[in-house]
Design an enzyme around this catalytic site. Sequence first.
Site, short mmCIF file in Angstrom:
data_model
loop_
_atom_site.label_atom_id
_atom_site.label_comp_id
_atom_site.label_asym_id
_atom_site.label_seq_id
_atom_site.Cartn_x
_atom_site.Cartn_y
_atom_site.Cartn_z
N SER A 144 10.95 -1.86 0.89
CA SER A 144 10.81 -3.38 0.43
C SER A 144 10.70 -3.63 -1.01
CB SER A 144 9.83 -4.47 1.14
OG SER A 144 8.25 -3.56 0.90
N HIS A 200 3.80 -5.83 11.51
CA HIS A 200 3.31 -4.43 10.97
C HIS A 200 2.35 -4.09 12.30
CE1 HIS A 200 1.29 -1.11 9.09
NE2 HIS A 200 2.19 -1.25 8.15
N ARG A 218 9.02 0.48 13.45
CA ARG A 218 7.85 -0.52 13.05
C ARG A 218 7.94 -1.36 14.45
NH1 ARG A 218 6.87 -2.07 7.23
NH2 ARG A 218 6.03 -0.16 6.70
N HIS A 240 4.32 -9.27 8.88
CA HIS A 240 4.43 -8.49 7.50
C HIS A 240 5.53 -8.54 6.62
CE1 HIS A 240 3.12 -5.16 5.19
NE2 HIS A 240 4.39 -4.61 5.65
N GLN A 293 0.75 -1.21 -0.06
CA GLN A 293 -0.10 0.12 -0.02
C GLN A 293 0.66 1.31 0.04
OE1 GLN A 293 -2.39 -0.34 3.42
NE2 GLN A 293 -3.77 -1.79 2.67
N GLU A 305 6.78 8.30 6.15
CA GLU A 305 6.31 7.04 6.90
C GLU A 305 7.28 7.05 8.14
OE1 GLU A 305 5.57 3.66 4.79
OE2 GLU A 305 4.55 4.64 3.07
N ARG A 317 13.09 -3.58 8.94
CA ARG A 317 13.21 -2.87 7.70
C ARG A 317 12.44 -1.52 7.81
NH1 ARG A 317 9.12 -2.38 4.01
NH2 ARG A 317 8.09 -4.12 4.81
#
Length: 539
Positions: free
Chosen positions: A374, A225, A269, A334, A44, A111, A369
Amino acid sequence: MTHVVVVGSGIAGITAALHADAAGAAVTLVTKGALQDANTTVAQGGIAAVVFPEDSVKAHIRDTLAAGAGLGAPAAARVLADEGAARIDELIEAGVAFDRTAGGDLARGLEAAHSFPRVLHAGGDATGRAIEEALVARLRASGVRVLEHAFLIDLVTADGRATGVDLMIAGCRGILPADAVVLATGGAGRLYAHTTNPAVATGDGIAAALRAGAEVADLEFVQFHPTVLAGPACFLVSEAVRGEGATIVDAAGRRFLFDAHPDGELAPRDVVARAIARRMREQDGRPVLLDATSVRGADTAAFLAARFPTIDAAVRAHGWDWAHSPIPITPAAHYLMGGVVTDLDGRTSIPGLFAAGECARTGVHGANRLASNSLLEGAVFGARAGAAAASTGWPTVREPAAVVPSGASGASGASGASADIAAPPFSRAALQELMWRGAGVERDAPGLAHATAVLSRWAAAVRNPRTPADFEHENLLTVARAVVAAASVRRTSVGAHFRRDDPACRTPVIRSVATRHAPDSPESGTHVRSSAHVLQEAR
Ligand code: SIN
């Protein structure tokens, strides 16, 4: 002419195939579903890259390595950041319509853990779909031969070199010979009861690489996630929603993430996922709430529908009006930071075998990550692996490290079965629940030892795979055992690997001696003869 077989049809696989084709190889891309059945399609938030003048490669490297909790490989991070812009140009040229501002500039998304808003997106929150569609169209127009619904049973090797793939197509087995094989089979989110990954993410490439004896590392680093819509569907609610200002509150309506990290909702995250998991435990398992009701002031409903059309539709389909009330969210598996060990051109420890994307471990992500790295990883390292696979010679391949029997590895309990363990019968759901509880957001020695023993039992009980679903079960078991073995050995908490117990430990590389016997072979009673994992110090 070099014949390259690429396995997998997400951004890494298609990019590898196109670059091998452009380099003059005869390329066949095989994928176990339809071309679009890839993790890329459901991505997304976006794709991070240094494309704005105020940004810098240095800053992207720094953010990538900081998120990786000190275990990221600087050379890999440099390649990722350096080559990102060229891959973005290529995607635009392939037809990806990244979202733009009213003035025509590329829109900038922010993000978590990025020091600059460098995340490009398309269709609001349908970035992966836009990329996949453009790449599939490009692939169809190229000279690459495509085999859909072709399941990878195993890699074929001769004299220690990859020489092809063993496939099942429409129930029939066959060998496809190759000079080079590129694994781009994605991750293994389906190891877990709660995951954002589609059904195809069963770790097939990693399992095949383990059986072939390739080096695999960092499998203990599973990224969870933080924000998935609570409920059976596990629908991802992109981090970009928090980037636009949404907050997270507990059952009492209190923001609690600043207690865990100074960046609160935009902390890395792993930090956010763990803090949420803990708060959920403290409130008897009830989900926490993502509050997007104040995003963009008076225009919230219109903004959310325009900026996040996919999420908006899904959330509303689940009965939530997220412009007016907070929605329940939980963490879910995730992304896998570890995988088949490669150099910066995708070369694995087996000559002729390459890997790229989520199934590969370049070291770029370290222990965690960075958001939206990714898709970029798939594009950058897919291109490199495809070009390298197309070249006719291979540079000196590292000698595989010596195999040490698992009993002597110091990984106590990592691969041994316990005689008195009460294991439920094997099923995919049972395995996913076991992994969620024993090797999930937080782990500890007793949970890992229990998972080890149960998985060991199941490995002996699951035999004679005949259908793709059977082979997936076997692959999930193989990768689960490797994840649990790695998590057992790393006793310190770092990045996405959090252990409640915490003595010092070293970074493991996992090599497997797992082999599969043909169903009709004399040893068919146990088709995985041994999945003992040999753990060796890597760094
Ligand atoms: C997200 O949109 O939150 C996921 C993006 C990513 O995994 O990098």
